[in-house]
Design an enzyme around this catalytic site. Sequence first.
Site, PDB file in Angstrom:
ATOM      1  N   HIS A   6      -8.009  -5.840   7.406  1.00  0.00           N
ATOM      2  CA  HIS A   6      -7.820  -4.792   8.405  1.00  0.00           C
ATOM      3  C   HIS A   6      -8.085  -5.355   9.796  1.00  0.00           C
ATOM      4  O   HIS A   6      -9.202  -5.695  10.146  1.00  0.00           O
ATOM      5  CB  HIS A   6      -8.700  -3.557   8.183  1.00  0.00           C
ATOM      6  N   HIS A  53       0.856  -1.186   0.000  1.00  0.00           N
ATOM      7  CA  HIS A  53       0.000   0.000   0.000  1.00  0.00           C
ATOM      8  C   HIS A  53       0.894   1.239   0.000  1.00  0.00           C
ATOM      9  O   HIS A  53       1.163   1.828   1.046  1.00  0.00           O
ATOM     10  CB  HIS A  53      -0.919  -0.006   1.226  1.00  0.00           C
ATOM     11  N   GLU A  96      -2.589  -1.694  -3.195  1.00  0.00           N
ATOM     12  CA  GLU A  96      -3.691  -0.920  -2.628  1.00  0.00           C
ATOM     13  C   GLU A  96      -3.359   0.557  -2.639  1.00  0.00           C
ATOM     14  O   GLU A  96      -2.186   0.941  -2.550  1.00  0.00           O
ATOM     15  CB  GLU A  96      -3.928  -1.323  -1.168  1.00  0.00           C
TER      16      GLU A  96
END
Length: 237
Positions: free
Chosen positions: A190, A43, A70
């Site tokens: 998450h 990410h 991401e």
Amino acid sequence: MTKLSVNVNKIATLRNSRGGNTPDLLKVSADIERFGAQGITIHPRPDERHIRYNDARELKEIVTTEYNIEGNPIKKFMELVLAVKPTQVTLVPDAVDAITSNAGWDTITHKTFLSEVISKFKNNGIRTSIFVDPDLKMIEGAADTGADRIELYTESYAKAYSKGQKEHVKVFTQAAELAHELKLGINAGHDLSLDNIAFFKENIPHLAEVSIGHALISESLYMGLDNVINMYLNKLK
């Protein structure tokens, strides 16, 4: 079996803290695959405080499983993804100064924008996923954008589970059922951990992939990376 994609942002954070190349992000990523993980997730953020844009390019050369990038689809991020052409791009609406992702997309308000972005990625052969809360309207909106998958934002599940409120998983079960009906693939991520992943897996139908970074790397400090990778794989069977 649900696939495990390991987010290696924390490895880059540790490397950057000393300014050298220890730990070696590329070697660790290759080892993670060798230990059995079925994907690598990164990410990158605009300030490159952990994953650098050049890391994304170099990882493309060594990742042999699924490669997931991401991020918020700002111009710089989109140019990177289109150049690298990973297996999957996951669109996350995080602010520039966000410590970590903290909300899913409003897929109704941003339908036109998301549709345009997704079209560009899909035209380049990149699978698309939208980071969403387990809100049925947002999932319907995600389907309307032309996305291939959603990634369920699981922070609320993790918090509820830690308090013994396991019934909260039903919200995610319903979200997954609707997504499957709408022909969306289902990812999740998450705050998933060894403590809560098995119960989540048991209750989420058609779960294709989980992306786990912070917890997995933290657990590995105590138990060893090879060992932890295989502990997750056993729970995801």
